[in-house]
Design a protein around this motif. Sequence first.
Motif, PDB file in Angstrom:
ATOM      1  N   LEU A 123      -4.942  -5.420   3.870  1.00  0.00           N
ATOM      2  CA  LEU A 123      -3.538  -5.083   3.629  1.00  0.00           C
ATOM      3  C   LEU A 123      -3.301  -3.586   3.806  1.00  0.00           C
ATOM      4  O   LEU A 123      -2.332  -3.166   4.458  1.00  0.00           O
ATOM      5  CB  LEU A 123      -3.134  -5.530   2.217  1.00  0.00           C
ATOM      6  N   THR A 173       2.880   1.495   9.529  1.00  0.00           N
ATOM      7  CA  THR A 173       3.707   2.624   9.083  1.00  0.00           C
ATOM      8  C   THR A 173       3.488   3.871   9.940  1.00  0.00           C
ATOM      9  O   THR A 173       4.437   4.592  10.240  1.00  0.00           O
ATOM     10  CB  THR A 173       3.374   2.979   7.618  1.00  0.00           C
ATOM     11  N   ILE A 174       2.238   4.124  10.325  1.00  0.00           N
ATOM     12  CA  ILE A 174       1.937   5.385  10.993  1.00  0.00           C
ATOM     13  C   ILE A 174       1.701   5.198  12.503  1.00  0.00           C
ATOM     14  O   ILE A 174       2.346   5.849  13.324  1.00  0.00           O
ATOM     15  CB  ILE A 174       0.704   6.053  10.342  1.00  0.00           C
ATOM     16  N   LEU A 183      -9.826   6.669   7.966  1.00  0.00           N
ATOM     17  CA  LEU A 183      -9.595   5.750   6.855  1.00  0.00           C
ATOM     18  C   LEU A 183      -9.574   4.291   7.315  1.00  0.00           C
ATOM     19  O   LEU A 183     -10.179   3.423   6.669  1.00  0.00           O
ATOM     20  CB  LEU A 183      -8.283   6.117   6.148  1.00  0.00           C
ATOM     21  N   LEU A 194      -0.917  -1.817   6.574  1.00  0.00           N
ATOM     22  CA  LEU A 194       0.196  -0.931   6.204  1.00  0.00           C
ATOM     23  C   LEU A 194       0.089   0.410   6.933  1.00  0.00           C
ATOM     24  O   LEU A 194       1.097   0.957   7.395  1.00  0.00           O
ATOM     25  CB  LEU A 194       0.204  -0.693   4.682  1.00  0.00           C
ATOM     26  N   ILE A 195      -1.124   0.935   7.031  1.00  0.00           N
ATOM     27  CA  ILE A 195      -1.307   2.219   7.726  1.00  0.00           C
ATOM     28  C   ILE A 195      -0.970   2.078   9.210  1.00  0.00           C
ATOM     29  O   ILE A 195      -0.260   2.912   9.783  1.00  0.00           O
ATOM     30  CB  ILE A 195      -2.757   2.730   7.534  1.00  0.00           C
ATOM     31  N   ASP A 248      -6.211 -13.079   4.890  1.00  0.00           N
ATOM     32  CA  ASP A 248      -4.823 -12.993   4.422  1.00  0.00           C
ATOM     33  C   ASP A 248      -4.645 -11.694   3.629  1.00  0.00           C
ATOM     34  O   ASP A 248      -5.612 -10.947   3.445  1.00  0.00           O
ATOM     35  CB  ASP A 248      -4.396 -14.223   3.605  1.00  0.00           C
ATOM     36  N   LEU A 249      -3.426 -11.448   3.183  1.00  0.00           N
ATOM     37  CA  LEU A 249      -3.100 -10.147   2.594  1.00  0.00           C
ATOM     38  C   LEU A 249      -3.666  -9.956   1.188  1.00  0.00           C
ATOM     39  O   LEU A 249      -3.487  -8.902   0.590  1.00  0.00           O
ATOM     40  CB  LEU A 249      -1.581  -9.933   2.589  1.00  0.00           C
ATOM     41  N   SER A 250      -4.346 -10.971   0.665  1.00  0.00           N
ATOM     42  CA  SER A 250      -5.006 -10.776  -0.642  1.00  0.00           C
ATOM     43  C   SER A 250      -6.232  -9.880  -0.496  1.00  0.00           C
ATOM     44  O   SER A 250      -6.702  -9.318  -1.488  1.00  0.00           O
ATOM     45  CB  SER A 250      -5.408 -12.121  -1.260  1.00  0.00           C
ATOM     46  N   ALA A 251      -6.744  -9.761   0.732  1.00  0.00           N
ATOM     47  CA  ALA A 251      -7.869  -8.842   0.974  1.00  0.00           C
ATOM     48  C   ALA A 251      -7.308  -7.422   1.003  1.00  0.00           C
ATOM     49  O   ALA A 251      -6.577  -7.056   1.932  1.00  0.00           O
ATOM     50  CB  ALA A 251      -8.557  -9.178   2.291  1.00  0.00           C
ATOM     51  N   GLY A 252      -7.616  -6.640  -0.020  1.00  0.00           N
ATOM     52  CA  GLY A 252      -7.006  -5.309  -0.165  1.00  0.00           C
ATOM     53  C   GLY A 252      -7.262  -4.405   1.023  1.00  0.00           C
ATOM     54  O   GLY A 252      -6.348  -3.724   1.501  1.00  0.00           O
ATOM     55  N   PRO A 273      -2.355  13.451  10.672  1.00  0.00           N
ATOM     56  CA  PRO A 273      -2.403  12.029  10.330  1.00  0.00           C
ATOM     57  C   PRO A 273      -3.405  11.248  11.183  1.00  0.00           C
ATOM     58  O   PRO A 273      -4.083  10.358  10.665  1.00  0.00           O
ATOM     59  CB  PRO A 273      -0.971  11.540  10.595  1.00  0.00           C
ATOM     60  N   ILE A 322      -7.032  11.914   9.814  1.00  0.00           N
ATOM     61  CA  ILE A 322      -7.311  11.345   8.493  1.00  0.00           C
ATOM     62  C   ILE A 322      -7.227   9.816   8.502  1.00  0.00           C
ATOM     63  O   ILE A 322      -8.119   9.118   8.016  1.00  0.00           O
ATOM     64  CB  ILE A 322      -6.322  11.908   7.440  1.00  0.00           C
ATOM     65  N   PHE A 323      -6.144   9.293   9.089  1.00  0.00           N
ATOM     66  CA  PHE A 323      -5.925   7.854   8.948  1.00  0.00           C
ATOM     67  C   PHE A 323      -6.765   7.023   9.921  1.00  0.00           C
ATOM     68  O   PHE A 323      -7.024   5.850   9.638  1.00  0.00           O
ATOM     69  CB  PHE A 323      -4.430   7.539   9.049  1.00  0.00           C
ATOM     70  N   PHE A 350     -12.634  -3.266  -0.902  1.00  0.00           N
ATOM     71  CA  PHE A 350     -11.961  -4.012  -1.982  1.00  0.00           C
ATOM     72  C   PHE A 350     -11.098  -5.124  -1.402  1.00  0.00           C
ATOM     73  O   PHE A 350     -10.886  -5.172  -0.203  1.00  0.00           O
ATOM     74  CB  PHE A 350     -11.097  -3.090  -2.872  1.00  0.00           C
TER      75      PHE A 350
END
Lengths: 120, 174
Positions: free
Chosen positions: B101, B109-110, B164, B105-106, B94-98, B157, B160-161, B174
Amino acid sequence: MTMNAPTTTPVPDPMSDPTREFSGNPRRYRQIAIWSTVGLAIWIYGAFAAIQYFGYGQTWPLGWKPLLITTVFAIWYGRYFYRSMMRLDAQYGGGGSWQLTSRMVKLPELRQRKRSTPPA
Amino acid sequence: MIGFLQGLLAPYYLYIKLIHVLAMAVWVASTAVGYAFYLVPVFKAWRRNPRDPELITLRNWVMERFDHGVIYEHLAFPTIVITGPLLWIAGGWDLSAGWFLLKLLIVITIFVPMEIVDFYVSHFGGSKAHLRAQGDPQRYEQGMHRHWWFFLLTSAPVVIFVVLILFLAITKPF
């Protein structure tokens, strides 16, 4: 043995318009790099911190370390992005490590598929 | 519903992950050599000599071949988009795993918008073969410039991403 230079005048691909200038330039690249990096950093950090805080009560994304890492990354990334666009678009140097060699070649092209017309 | 799907998919987690990772490898690497060592040198030469008829002919050919060659990447990306949520469900994340999340988002968004534009400029209305068939040199040239803009805006992008998201997925820091 000597190679004969091609004697025919090159004919440009008719599907092109050499009079049309490409609209990219260093000033635009700089603006794009700065503003897209700022927007991206704010959006991704903001969304991440908001979901973690409001969804799961996590406060660590609001501390100084994540903010510092985001800021340092954004500064480095914005510079890299700008330099990448400049390098790709041949804005640095004069291309001295390349030479342009004129050759006569045949370029393999795919045939256009003929679509069968449906019966009337 | 999610519980039912999780029970259904969980035994196949590693098989779905295998497909996801293979598709990721194809998506990341399938165009790399063609892009870096064929397309970019030709486009740089064109940018330095924008009216050279031989370079324009070569530029057009190399981009049309690249439009065709990007098919592998564009089969791989929908595979990633399908298997990713399946892994999400099967793995019970779930989204509590940093790490998860941030990766999500990457991607949203990208990479999803980038690939939508890439599908259009490579295979649909922006495809150079499609524009050539229309027979309008100005629209063809416009399409070529648009695709070059796409590469200018996405190359950094992507480098790099992609690194990442691989870092986040593998190390889960995290």
